[in-house]
Design an enzyme around this catalytic site. Structure first.
Site, short mmCIF file in Angstrom:
data_model
loop_
_atom_site.label_atom_id
_atom_site.label_comp_id
_atom_site.label_asym_id
_atom_site.label_seq_id
_atom_site.Cartn_x
_atom_site.Cartn_y
_atom_site.Cartn_z
CG ASP A 1 40.99 40.96 44.24
OD1 ASP A 1 39.92 40.40 43.90
OD2 ASP A 1 41.01 41.91 45.05
C1 NOJ Z 1 37.43 41.91 44.33
C2 NOJ Z 1 37.73 42.22 45.75
O1 NOJ Z 1 38.87 43.05 45.81
C3 NOJ Z 1 37.96 41.00 46.61
O2 NOJ Z 1 38.06 41.41 47.94
C4 NOJ Z 1 36.86 40.01 46.42
O3 NOJ Z 1 37.06 38.91 47.28
C5 NOJ Z 1 36.83 39.59 44.97
N1 NOJ Z 1 36.55 40.75 44.14
C6 NOJ Z 1 35.80 38.52 44.70
O4 NOJ Z 1 34.54 39.03 44.82
#
Ligand code: NOJ
Length: 735
Positions: A262
């Protein structure tokens, strides 16, 4: 390309090139108009921009075609750049938020919606969507419950698989589909006290029985990527967790696709106090087979040196790079780096009536009717006042509808009501009634404040009271702000804004028929709203066709059929609240007050509205269950049936639910678990027999011997309309 050609490409790449395939840059590094993250995109070295294998959060057919052309021309091996984006519940046409989609209990419809969303995204240049979020969500304080399909293992598993199939289609390289990156592995929904990014302490048997199955179902459905989660699990950050990643995900689940972190999660292992520095974090993630570092500088800054010094074996690097190259190849990018990109096709999809119809149907199926006293619904009367901050609000998308652009195509309640009642003789009026938020409320990244707040609300409430006096029915459109749900929006209170509750109290005083609609991304405390309203319906964040779907149900064009995908509490103090709890040694009998039992002094244990609950127009009755036998052999099948009857004014769909309880086990077993469900359509007065097959694999759990197995013994079974009722029977599993 075939595998041999990919290997030959790999062997021709420099160490730097290989490392950069594992680097994902924020969109702002390529496009100054893209979402800027605050990590100083402009400081990213030109060489890294030139070689990084993927980027996220940029869309636009022409823009991406142009970027791809320039990027590939400058890349030593002309390897295409991957474009990823959070297409969470719609790209340009927005469907209900995932929690609302969960309420449909209709995986086929959800799959259809995902394929529509994929087609729009693919036409706009996207290759990968960061969806579905498969995290089991049992704590309504956690803002991200909105992005999940709820608290139940089976429902989540079926919905996750449906979304993956919808996004990826039969052939992901046909230019109309995108690869699905499921997230967040693992157990992100178990964040302590519902606080986002907080740690997760969870027993292995609960992890395996409750949290892992939806990810597994999505992987079995073919998900091509997995995203690691921000949290720790039992003390180790997920993004470098050897057991989660290597043993469970790769070895047990057989996942050989791309594992991406993430956002910045690799470098977050430093503040987690698990890694010494960025280099140490990169080494640990590589050891756990994490392929791509999303928007962190750990791989781009340190991996080359780690490989040179032998701290990361080149073999591990090559395997990770091959997974990324295979993904690009499977998407068809080596044959056509512009696969499916077409601004014209996107426009055609946006205005395609079939696309809008699919979104509208999903909205109608997602609405959950909680109360309908004296048949307040479907709407009747000659004068209807639509009041409240959601009566004419186009902001009925979640914060994840990031590529929607402007909301002019969104059908508000007002627009749909004007259409629905035009020429019918019923008059409609509209009033905002109050502001959406209380003064000083935190909404994601900002704090709401309005210098004229008090004066404005006095005026709005007076106008609303006047409209209510004029009307015979008031449709009160209340709810959370979209910035109160989603990432980083945990809350310790689950109430509607005070200003909205005050409006409800005032209008209830008019003694008019009150139909309250609640727009939300999480279970809220609705005790007072239920008491003061004649009808109460949850509308979630319904998206582009919200108004239409809602009016379809309010007017009785379609009977309500949604069922709660999460339990709605009586009080926030009950959270985390879920129906499939383990029994205690001192259960509180039938929610009676009884000292020294497991209970609260000031609140009943049960949910105000339990998982699976939802009314329709008319009454649905269940006969006693008939079982094809009293015992089940390990290779046998038992059939459980019940007659379901609708007495009501119009056809209605009903989700019939099968629950089981293993009476005794080598580990305690939940009081109930959903094992199957089916949507059926009933005509008024019709009775249909619904049968479920029960087989031994449905009875397996993570036993005290730490393996999946069933254990002979007694089982209880219910067929019914929700997790708290139904007709009961029992059988014995023989060894
Ligand atoms: C952080 C988020 O936790 C995740 O769900 C998301 O896909 C990513 N950022 C990318 O935007």
């Amino acid at each position: 390309m075939n595998d041999q050609q990919l290997f030959s490409l790999l062997s021709d790449m420099s160490l730097e090139e290989k490392v950069m395939q594992l680097v994902q840059l924020p969109g702002g590094a390529y496009d100054p108009t893209a979402f800027q993250t605050g990590i100083s995109e402009e400081t990213i070295p030109q060489r890294v921009r030139q070689l990084a294998g993927s980027t996220l959060s940029i869309d636009g057919a022409d823009k991406l075609r142009d970027l791809q052309t320039r990027y590939m021309a400058a890349h030593p091996h002309h390897i295409p750049l991957l474009f990823m984006l959070d297409v969470v519940h719609g790209h340009k046409t927005v469907f209900p938020c995932p929690l609302g989609q969960g309420a449909t209990f209709d995986p086929a419809l959800v799959e259809e919606g995902a394929s529509v969303q994929a087609a729009e995204a693919a036409a706009d240049g996207i290759h990968v969507t960061f969806s579905p979020m498969c995290d089991l969500s049992r704590d309504a304080r956690w803002g991200r419950v909105m992005e999940s399909t709820g608290e139940d293992v089976l429902l989540n598993s079926r919905m996750a698989a449906a979304m993956v199939k919808g996004y990826q289609g039969e052939r992901v390289d046909d230019g109309r589909h995108v690869a699905s990156c499921i997230k967040h592995f693992a157990a992100y929904g178990g964040a302590e006290a519902g606080r986002d990014y907080q740690n997760v302490e969870l027993s292995e048997h609960t992890l395996r029985e409750k949290y892992l199955p939806a990810y597994r179902a999505a992987i079995d459905a073919g998900a091509m990527l997995v995203m690691s989660s921000f949290n720790t699990w039992n003390g180790i950050p997920a993004s470098a967790h050897p057991q989660l990643m290597k043993e469970i995900l790769r070895a047990e689940f057989g996942f050989d696709g791309v594992l991406i972190s993430d956002y910045g999660a690799v470098r977050e292992m430093v503040p987690h106090s698990y890694a010494e520095d960025d280099a140490d974090a990169a080494r640990k993630s590589m050891a756990a087979t994490l392929d791509i570092d999303m928007c962190g500088a750990c791989y781009s800054g340190h991996l080359e040196e780690l490989v040179r010094s032998g701290k990361v074996p080149e073999q591990a690097l090559d395997e990770a790079v091959m997974r990324v190259l295979r993904l690009k190849n499977d998407l068809g990018l080596f044959e056509d780096p512009f696969r499916g990109v077409s601004a014209e096709r996107l426009e055609a999809l946006r205005s395609d009536p079939a696309v809008r119809a699919s979104a509208r149907k999903t909205v109608a199926e997602s609405l959950v009717l909680l109360e309908n006293k004296n048949e307040a619904l479907p709407l009747r009367g000659r004068r209807i006042a639509f009041i409240g901050p959601y009566a004419e609000n186009a902001d009925i998308h979640s914060s994840w509808a990031i590529s929607l652009g402007d909301t002019s195509g969104t059908v508000t309640v007002r627009k749909a009501a004007e259409e629905a009642f035009a020429g019918t003789g019923t008059e409609v009026r509209f009033a905002a009634g109050c502001t959406l938020l209380d003064q000083g409320t935190h909404v994601n990244v900002s704090i709401y404040s309005d210098p004229d707040w008090e004066e404005k609300n006095r005026r709005l409430a007076d106008e609303a009271a006047e409209a209510a006096e004029w009307a015979d029915t008031v449709v009160l459109c209340l709810g959370e702000h979209r910035g109160q749900t989603g990432e980083s929006t945990s809350r310790v209170s689950l109430t509607l804004p005070e200003v909205q509750t005050d409006l409800l109290r005032r209008l209830a005083g008019t003694k008019k028929r009150i139909v309250t609609l609640v727009f939300c991304g999480r279970p809220l405390e609705l005790k007072e709203a239920a008491a003061l309203s004649d009808a109460l319906m949850v509308c979630w964040l319904p998206g582009s066709e919200g108004g239409h779907g809602i009016l379809d149900v309010l007017t009785g064009r379609t009977a309500p059929s949604g069922k709660l995908p999460m339990s709605f509490p009586r009080a926030v103090g009950q959270e985390p609240l879920h129906y499939d709890q383990y029994p205690t040694g001192r259960p509180r009998p039938d929610d009676r007050y009884d000292a020294f039992t497991s209970r609260y002094l000031d609140c009943e244990n049960s949910a105000l509205y339990p998982f699976g609950y939802g009314l329709t127009y008319g009454e649905v009755r269940f006969s006693p269950v008939t079982l094809s036998g009293g015992t089940l052999a390990p290779d046998g099948v038992l059939t459980a049936s019940a007659d379901v009857t609708l007495t009501g004014p119009m056809p209605a769909e009903q989700t019939v639910q099968l629950y089981l309880r293993d009476v005794t086990g080598s580990r305690v077993r939940p009081v109930r678990e959903l094992k199957d469900f089916r949507r059926i359509l009933l005509k008024p007065g019709e009775t249909r027999t619904v049968s479920f097959e029960i087989t031994e694999p449905m009875l397996r759990f993570w036993t005290a011997e730490n393996r999946w197995a069933s254990e002979p013994g007694r089982f209880r079974l219910w067929i019914g309309p929700d997790s708290a009722s139904g007709s009961e029977a029992g059988f014995t599993l023989i060894g």
